[in-house]
Design a protein around this motif. Sequence first.
Motif, mmCIF file in Angstrom:
data_model
loop_
_atom_site.group_PDB
_atom_site.id
_atom_site.type_symbol
_atom_site.label_atom_id
_atom_site.label_comp_id
_atom_site.label_asym_id
_atom_site.label_seq_id
_atom_site.Cartn_x
_atom_site.Cartn_y
_atom_site.Cartn_z
ATOM 1 N N CYS A 139 7.767 -65.459 -29.016
ATOM 2 C CA CYS A 139 6.657 -64.544 -28.747
ATOM 3 C C CYS A 139 5.811 -64.283 -29.993
ATOM 4 O O CYS A 139 4.631 -63.965 -29.881
ATOM 5 C CB CYS A 139 7.187 -63.218 -28.201
ATOM 6 S SG CYS A 139 7.775 -63.282 -26.500
ATOM 7 N N TRP A 177 12.098 -66.154 -21.097
ATOM 8 C CA TRP A 177 10.662 -65.919 -21.229
ATOM 9 C C TRP A 177 10.000 -65.872 -19.860
ATOM 10 O O TRP A 177 9.175 -64.993 -19.579
ATOM 11 C CB TRP A 177 10.041 -67.000 -22.103
ATOM 12 C CG TRP A 177 8.549 -67.104 -21.992
ATOM 13 C CD1 TRP A 177 7.829 -68.142 -21.490
ATOM 14 C CD2 TRP A 177 7.586 -66.110 -22.378
ATOM 15 N NE1 TRP A 177 6.486 -67.868 -21.532
ATOM 16 C CE2 TRP A 177 6.303 -66.631 -22.080
ATOM 17 C CE3 TRP A 177 7.689 -64.849 -22.952
ATOM 18 C CZ2 TRP A 177 5.140 -65.926 -22.339
ATOM 19 C CZ3 TRP A 177 6.519 -64.138 -23.213
ATOM 20 C CH2 TRP A 177 5.266 -64.671 -22.904
ATOM 21 N N SER A 180 10.737 -62.692 -18.160
ATOM 22 C CA SER A 180 10.055 -61.565 -18.803
ATOM 23 C C SER A 180 8.616 -61.423 -18.339
ATOM 24 O O SER A 180 8.071 -60.311 -18.299
ATOM 25 C CB SER A 180 10.087 -61.737 -20.327
ATOM 26 O OG SER A 180 11.406 -61.720 -20.814
ATOM 27 N N THR A 181 7.978 -62.533 -17.994
ATOM 28 C CA THR A 181 6.557 -62.500 -17.628
ATOM 29 C C THR A 181 6.318 -62.650 -16.131
ATOM 30 O O THR A 181 5.166 -62.605 -15.690
ATOM 31 C CB THR A 181 5.804 -63.619 -18.364
ATOM 32 O OG1 THR A 181 6.422 -64.879 -18.075
ATOM 33 C CG2 THR A 181 5.839 -63.390 -19.863
ATOM 34 N N ILE A 189 11.323 -55.346 -20.899
ATOM 35 C CA ILE A 189 10.712 -56.244 -21.874
ATOM 36 C C ILE A 189 10.567 -55.517 -23.211
ATOM 37 O O ILE A 189 10.672 -54.293 -23.286
ATOM 38 C CB ILE A 189 9.327 -56.756 -21.419
ATOM 39 C CG1 ILE A 189 8.330 -55.586 -21.354
ATOM 40 C CG2 ILE A 189 9.421 -57.493 -20.100
ATOM 41 C CD1 ILE A 189 6.874 -56.022 -21.303
ATOM 42 N N VAL A 193 6.678 -59.222 -25.880
ATOM 43 C CA VAL A 193 6.317 -59.950 -24.658
ATOM 44 C C VAL A 193 4.856 -59.716 -24.303
ATOM 45 O O VAL A 193 4.095 -60.665 -24.070
ATOM 46 C CB VAL A 193 7.244 -59.548 -23.494
ATOM 47 C CG1 VAL A 193 6.727 -60.133 -22.175
ATOM 48 C CG2 VAL A 193 8.669 -60.008 -23.760
ATOM 49 N N LYS A 196 2.526 -61.496 -26.665
ATOM 50 C CA LYS A 196 2.392 -62.929 -26.416
ATOM 51 C C LYS A 196 1.540 -63.193 -25.173
ATOM 52 O O LYS A 196 0.711 -64.127 -25.162
ATOM 53 C CB LYS A 196 3.779 -63.557 -26.242
ATOM 54 C CG LYS A 196 3.752 -65.084 -26.077
ATOM 55 C CD LYS A 196 3.196 -65.759 -27.321
ATOM 56 C CE LYS A 196 3.234 -67.275 -27.201
ATOM 57 N NZ LYS A 196 2.649 -67.947 -28.378
#
Length: 490
Positions: A139, A177, A180-181, A189, A193, A196
Amino acid sequence: MKTIKPTSEQQAVLEAVSTGDNVKVKAYAGAGKTATLDMIARARPDRRGYYLAFNRDIASEAKRRFPANVNCRTVHSVAYSSVDRSLTARLNLPKEPPQHLASRYGLGPMRVPTIIGKTLELSSFHVGRMVADGAARFCRSAQSAPEEWHVPVDEKIEETAAADLRAMLLPHVLRHWEESTSPNGRTSITPDVYLKVWEQSRPTINADFILFDEAQDSDGLMLSVLKHQRTQVIYVGDPYQQIYEWRGAVNAMEHITAPQCALTESFRFGHTFAALASRILRLLGERTPLRGQSSIQSTLVEGGETPLIDAILCRKNVTVVGALANGLAAGHRVAVRANVDEILAFAEGADRLMSGQRAYRPTSLALFESWQDVQEYAGSFAGRDLLPVVQIIDREGTDYLRALLSRISPEDQADYVISTVHRAKGLEWDKVRVTGDFRFRTEDDGRTTMTEDEKRLLYVALTRARRLLDASELRNDLLKVFECAGPHER
């Protein structure tokens, strides 16, 4: 505000900025970079400026100082206000323990060889931490997807095993990742995060010029953001104060392609300290010396009785503990600028290891299987940084360590402050003592040297004092380094 006449170097910066092109300013320790940035802002009152910093306190101080046409913010606050609220809402969700993450991914304990010849077991907690930390390092980078080098592996692990670990864990970092998104994500998170996600959206910062402070400590992510701006960016920093490589900083000053100006006159100290700092700069390959002020009398203490000081600067948290114990034993009121939570975690971890359990925290103990292993490692050359706190625990016990930390005084009530060099960056005191816990090494040919990052850390430490500097604990090793310096370092 009183108008300050710019020096010839500051005037050169103002002229370079007036062209409208990107500019990078190499500013040595104490060389008035904040004052120069303020001059830049006041020279263009009809233009909208953005001042960006990573540290909230620095951004707040800039807000009080800079004119109204400059919006002073942290990088994180800009990103936070720009991404979807459903993502930032996940900051408040319960954090998933590393061992639960590892279990959910089908990862269990692993045995790996170490550089000291022993095989040790990585616990599920530690494996989960490696996955989470790998995603965090990604990130902070400019890469579009996680890569093997993003996975952090403890320096105690043997090199080939470390490479195998990175390759094996990379798919799990990518999964972490993506979770997380994901719009349907259910896990907590970190701020990294949303930072990024903001960078990947190719954001536009709405300003006529951007002042980017402490540029040397930037990471690949922020360089990527600024590279794609269509407005003028003024990067300011000291490449020799880049001391955050361990968390992803890349020394932006070397990666920025722009006309360069320099601020080499320090307003913090006199010629004696400037000469010493310049010797360290020479070791780093810098030919232009740091200049001090004739009006400031700066005294270098090289031995004998230590005078009263305002700050003691240590390389490591564990050295802070030893200095704190000595200060309290002498009846001093002592403040501390260090990671106190990590020191407390060291006491908890020591208790667990002594009772036959694995320690999850701090990371410096997470790979050991017993307290005896810690003692043996602390007695080795590789583990010498741990030795002071291990000796205190062996001699006095972990409750003594906790009692020490409970007796810390607030800074405004203390006789002096004990700080790690990392926590002292950006600060200054009249009288400073630097401890001797820096890493010097002896090469096969007998030369005494230091790594580049160690030289930079020492440069920061030796440039915090205004009037008195006690570097006597370093004197003999420093003299050896100077004597052994190569032609390009002299």
